[in-house]
Design a protein around this motif. Structure first.
Motif, mmCIF file in Angstrom:
data_model
loop_
_atom_site.group_PDB
_atom_site.id
_atom_site.type_symbol
_atom_site.label_atom_id
_atom_site.label_comp_id
_atom_site.label_asym_id
_atom_site.label_seq_id
_atom_site.Cartn_x
_atom_site.Cartn_y
_atom_site.Cartn_z
ATOM 1 N N CYS A 117 12.365 -11.205 -2.621
ATOM 2 C CA CYS A 117 11.477 -10.123 -1.318
ATOM 3 C C CYS A 117 13.033 -9.743 -0.986
ATOM 4 O O CYS A 117 13.365 -8.690 -0.537
ATOM 5 C CB CYS A 117 10.733 -10.859 -0.898
ATOM 6 S SG CYS A 117 12.040 -12.563 0.317
ATOM 7 N N PRO A 156 1.552 -10.722 -0.319
ATOM 8 C CA PRO A 156 0.536 -10.943 -0.365
ATOM 9 C C PRO A 156 0.061 -12.597 -0.185
ATOM 10 O O PRO A 156 0.284 -13.042 -0.822
ATOM 11 C CB PRO A 156 -0.699 -10.049 -1.403
ATOM 12 C CG PRO A 156 0.522 -9.331 -1.858
ATOM 13 C CD PRO A 156 1.894 -9.683 -1.188
ATOM 14 N N GLY A 200 -3.995 -5.700 -9.407
ATOM 15 C CA GLY A 200 -2.989 -5.172 -8.598
ATOM 16 C C GLY A 200 -3.042 -5.384 -7.224
ATOM 17 O O GLY A 200 -2.467 -4.932 -5.921
ATOM 18 N N ASP A 201 -3.676 -6.890 -6.633
ATOM 19 C CA ASP A 201 -3.755 -6.963 -5.021
ATOM 20 C C ASP A 201 -4.618 -5.880 -4.246
ATOM 21 O O ASP A 201 -4.077 -5.578 -2.901
ATOM 22 C CB ASP A 201 -3.137 -7.358 -4.534
ATOM 23 C CG ASP A 201 -2.521 -8.731 -5.007
ATOM 24 O OD1 ASP A 201 -3.260 -9.706 -5.080
ATOM 25 O OD2 ASP A 201 -1.156 -9.170 -5.612
ATOM 26 N N ASN A 202 -4.863 -5.210 -5.132
ATOM 27 C CA ASN A 202 -5.212 -3.840 -4.332
ATOM 28 C C ASN A 202 -7.256 -3.772 -3.617
ATOM 29 O O ASN A 202 -7.694 -2.659 -3.471
ATOM 30 C CB ASN A 202 -5.564 -1.924 -5.045
ATOM 31 C CG ASN A 202 -4.070 -2.211 -5.520
ATOM 32 O OD1 ASN A 202 -3.251 -2.479 -4.315
ATOM 33 N ND2 ASN A 202 -3.759 -1.872 -6.631
ATOM 34 N N ASP A 236 -7.298 -4.796 0.846
ATOM 35 C CA ASP A 236 -6.097 -4.563 0.030
ATOM 36 C C ASP A 236 -5.162 -5.066 0.218
ATOM 37 O O ASP A 236 -4.778 -4.716 1.088
ATOM 38 C CB ASP A 236 -6.190 -2.979 -0.043
ATOM 39 C CG ASP A 236 -5.622 -2.226 -0.750
ATOM 40 O OD1 ASP A 236 -4.753 -2.920 -1.435
ATOM 41 O OD2 ASP A 236 -5.486 -1.115 -1.250
ATOM 42 N N ARG A 237 -4.410 -6.074 -0.662
ATOM 43 C CA ARG A 237 -3.486 -6.663 0.046
ATOM 44 C C ARG A 237 -2.431 -5.834 0.102
ATOM 45 O O ARG A 237 -0.778 -6.250 0.197
ATOM 46 C CB ARG A 237 -3.227 -7.817 -0.453
ATOM 47 C CG ARG A 237 -4.310 -8.677 -0.145
ATOM 48 C CD ARG A 237 -3.962 -10.495 -0.242
ATOM 49 N NE ARG A 237 -4.953 -11.210 0.064
ATOM 50 C CZ ARG A 237 -6.606 -11.359 -0.162
ATOM 51 N NH1 ARG A 237 -6.687 -10.453 -1.536
ATOM 52 N NH2 ARG A 237 -7.125 -12.331 0.290
ATOM 53 N N THR A 238 -2.144 -4.952 -1.107
ATOM 54 C CA THR A 238 -0.904 -3.811 -1.056
ATOM 55 C C THR A 238 -0.499 -2.999 -0.015
ATOM 56 O O THR A 238 0.229 -2.923 0.572
ATOM 57 C CB THR A 238 -1.097 -3.288 -2.593
ATOM 58 O OG1 THR A 238 -1.349 -4.067 -3.764
ATOM 59 C CG2 THR A 238 0.236 -2.616 -2.880
ATOM 60 N N SER A 239 -2.121 -2.646 0.594
ATOM 61 C CA SER A 239 -2.241 -2.055 1.132
ATOM 62 C C SER A 239 -1.392 -2.468 2.583
ATOM 63 O O SER A 239 -1.197 -1.753 3.420
ATOM 64 C CB SER A 239 -3.215 -1.693 1.679
ATOM 65 O OG SER A 239 -3.706 -0.437 3.283
ATOM 66 N N ASN A 243 7.984 -5.157 0.716
ATOM 67 C CA ASN A 243 8.502 -6.554 0.401
ATOM 68 C C ASN A 243 8.533 -7.118 1.250
ATOM 69 O O ASN A 243 9.547 -8.856 0.348
ATOM 70 C CB ASN A 243 7.913 -6.078 -1.434
ATOM 71 C CG ASN A 243 9.242 -6.067 -1.129
ATOM 72 O OD1 ASN A 243 9.718 -5.077 -0.388
ATOM 73 N ND2 ASN A 243 9.366 -5.490 -3.142
ATOM 74 N N GLN A 248 0.459 -4.851 2.621
ATOM 75 C CA GLN A 248 2.160 -5.104 2.480
ATOM 76 C C GLN A 248 2.710 -3.314 3.447
ATOM 77 O O GLN A 248 3.200 -4.414 4.110
ATOM 78 C CB GLN A 248 2.545 -4.967 1.124
ATOM 79 C CG GLN A 248 3.684 -5.756 0.959
ATOM 80 C CD GLN A 248 3.865 -6.332 -0.381
ATOM 81 O OE1 GLN A 248 3.306 -5.577 -1.590
ATOM 82 N NE2 GLN A 248 4.122 -7.347 -1.003
ATOM 83 N N THR A 249 2.331 -2.507 2.467
ATOM 84 C CA THR A 249 2.837 -1.171 2.683
ATOM 85 C C THR A 249 2.664 -1.086 4.126
ATOM 86 O O THR A 249 3.999 -0.926 5.102
ATOM 87 C CB THR A 249 2.237 -0.445 2.541
ATOM 88 O OG1 THR A 249 2.378 -0.608 0.723
ATOM 89 C CG2 THR A 249 3.010 1.014 2.302
#
Length: 563
Positions: free
Chosen positions: A22, A353, A375-377, A337-340, A348, A342-343
């Motif tokens: 990361c 997540p 995708g963790d979405n 939504d863990r990708t959201s 990263n 994260q953003t």
């Protein structure tokens, strides 16, 4: 390249690989000295920060930022090892001559104090002052900080601290150098309990009411010179602190100055520019918007990353609708939504997540995901199905408590957007950072849910990672850590079972299993593990940042005459 801070030898190798991925590679933190080499005595270190510390009084305060501050001004029987130690997660003697001696049945622990200990006014520190200071944790108004003393030391149910109830009956002081603790039950990690920030001495009779709101009586290497709440704190040397009695704190600077109330972007700009006294400055993690600018060659030697020892999560009040229903709590876990997230948290380098409560870097972590999604979405369809099963297919509304912090605001907005897909309306209640933890730690004041974080009180095991968040017997009117207010007899019994294990390695395996058992009941939604990136001033030395608690007592300046 981004350098990595040194870490505990016992932490998982997999977490080190994860951090490398990361942070885009990078060289190690360079042994125990940190950036700038070994500090020289003298000068003033500056801390630039957004929010004030929660409390100067260690019986009240209890979070990573203020805990680091307390190490500068207070001492206890034991403490977490120095940040540059071979194992910085170890517990080591502080005012005690050695670690505690337990009785054969594990119900009493005895410590012997060092000679020559003094407060900042020159008065001696004996077992009487230590007993008094520790007993303040039982005061119903003041003792809202760490719960570990109250959770482990035996006391009558109606004991309310020294101001209301007198001397603590569960603590003996047979002589000026000896203190004996009587426990409710065997607790093999009790040395870690007396390393808590509220296990510190105070002169007998002091500290009632609000006496320590704006003042301190120091036992550590520094004492308070001035304090303007919300603006500044200045610490100067405590002339009565004796380095010969302290094997951990280096106390290189002559003074510390904390500048409070700065915007995160302003702090970053000042550290990037490095003008004047800012060459001697440190701060918290870099803001996401600043990350791209750290690639410039002139900054590379100053940039350091630190892995995540903490978890950010959304706790839900399980005692009231709608979160009193298991299916609703499970739906929240599917829907986020863990990708959201994260953003929203900076990408990263600053966020990973999380599907477990125990972070990868803490001993005892077990990798699992009970509420998976592509995708963790998030999986809104599965979440909607669960809501429909309990008659909430048309959705509902709830209030989410958050700190007045831009990143947390962005995280909350991500949750709003994700839950809107299942017709759940999230109303945000923004609370000032300086009072946030006290507010959500008061069940009568917390709303339906809150975004907060949790770090282990000692990272050598997971015994303080999950239990404080779910033990139904530690729910209190103030200083509550179980914000979900879950009180499940099965979980409570498992906590007792694992805590009684004297094989701590085997216990860590069980804590990982326990994490999964807790998440089956879904009292919270793990959101993120948050590694961080730091940019100290170019004259800072001995700086080894930590996402749980950075050891300020080993930091100093390469050239004390600068700035």
């Amino acid at each position: 390249m981004i350098r990595k801070a040194t870490r505990a030898a016992a932490a998982l190798a997999a977490a080190a690989l994860l951090l490398t991925a990361c942070s885009g590679g990078g060289q190690d933190g360079g042994g125990g000295d940190g950036p700038g080499g070994t500090p020289e005595p003298g000068g003033t270190v500056h801390m630039l920060q957004n929010a004030d510390f929660s409390y100067l009084d260690p019986a009240r305060g209890w979070d990573g930022g203020v805990n680091a501050f307390y190490r500068l001004i207070y001492r206890g029987l034991t403490m977490q090892a120095a940040g540059d130690a071979d194992d910085p997660n170890a517990v080591v003697p502080d005012m005690a001559e050695g670690l505690g001696t337990p009785s054969e049945d594990g119900l009493t622990w005895t410590y012997t104090l060092k000679e020559g200990l003094k407060f900042d006014n020159g008065d001696p520190i004996t077992s009487a002052e230590l007993k008094f200071g520790i007993s303040r944790a039982w005061d119903p108004e003041i003792g809202i900080g760490s719960p570990w003393l109250k959770n482990t030391i035996d006391a009558p149910e109606d004991y309310k601290g020294p101001y209301q109830s007198g001397e603590h009956p569960g603590i003996e002081t047979p002589d000026a150098q000896t203190i004996v603790f009587h426990l409710k039950a065997p607790f093999p990690e009790f040395d870690n309990v007396v390393a808590q920030v509220n296990a510190v001495p105070f002169p007998v009779g002091t500290g009632a009411g609000d006496e320590f709101i704006k003042d301190v009586i120091a036992s550590g290497p520094y004492t308070l010179d001035s304090y303007t709440p919300g603006s500044s704190i200045k610490l100067v040397r405590n002339e009565y602190w004796d380095q010969a009695t302290d094997d951990v704190r280096k106390a290189y600077p002559d003074a510390w100055e904390f500048e409070i109330g700065l915007e995160g972007a302003t702090i970053d700009e000042r550290l990037l520019a490095g003008q004047g006294s800012d060459v001697n400055a440190i701060s918290g993690k870099i803001q996401p918007a600043t990350l791209a600018r750290l690639q410039s060659p002139e900054l590379q030697d100053r940039v350091i990353s630190a892995e995540a020892y903490c978890v950010t999560y959304m706790g839900m009040d399980t005692t009231a609708a709608p979160f009193d229903k298991l299916e609703v709590r499970q739906a929240m876990n599917y829907a986020v939504d863990r990708t959201s997230l994260q953003t929203a948290s900076g990408g990263n380098q600053l966020a990973l997540p999380a599907t477990t409560i125990i972070p990868n870097a803490v001993n005892g972590h077990k990798d699992f995901d009970l509420y998976p999604s592509e995708g963790d979405n998030g999986d809104p369809e599965k979440a909607k199905e669960l809501l429909e099963s309990v008659g909430l297919g048309d959705g509902f509304s709830f209030t989410l408590d958050i700190r007045s912090n831009p990143i947390m605001q962005a995280q909350a907005e991500s949750i709003q957007q994700a839950l809107a897909k299942i017709d759940v309306d999230v109303q945000l209640n923004v609370i000032d950072t300086s009072t946030f933890y006290e507010t959500i730690g008061t069940p009568s004041q917390m709303h339906d849910a809150a975004i907060t974080g949790w770090c282990p009180d000692w990272a050598s095991s997971s015994s303080t990672m999950v239990p404080p968040l779910v033990d139904g017997r530690v729910i209190t009117e103030k200083g509550n850590t179980n914000i979900a207010q879950i009180n499940d007899p099965g979980l409570n019994a498992r906590i007792d079972e694992i805590r009684a294990m004297t094989d701590l390695e085997a216990a860590n395996v069980e804590w990982g299993e326990f994490d999964e058992e807790v998440m089956a009941l879904a009292p919270m939604v793990p959101l993120l593990q948050e590694p961080s990136v730091f940019l100290p001033g170019e004259n800072i030395a001995g700086y080894i940042p930590n996402t749980s608690m950075t050891d300020l007592t080993i930091i100093g300046l390469s050239d004390p005459s600068r700035g």
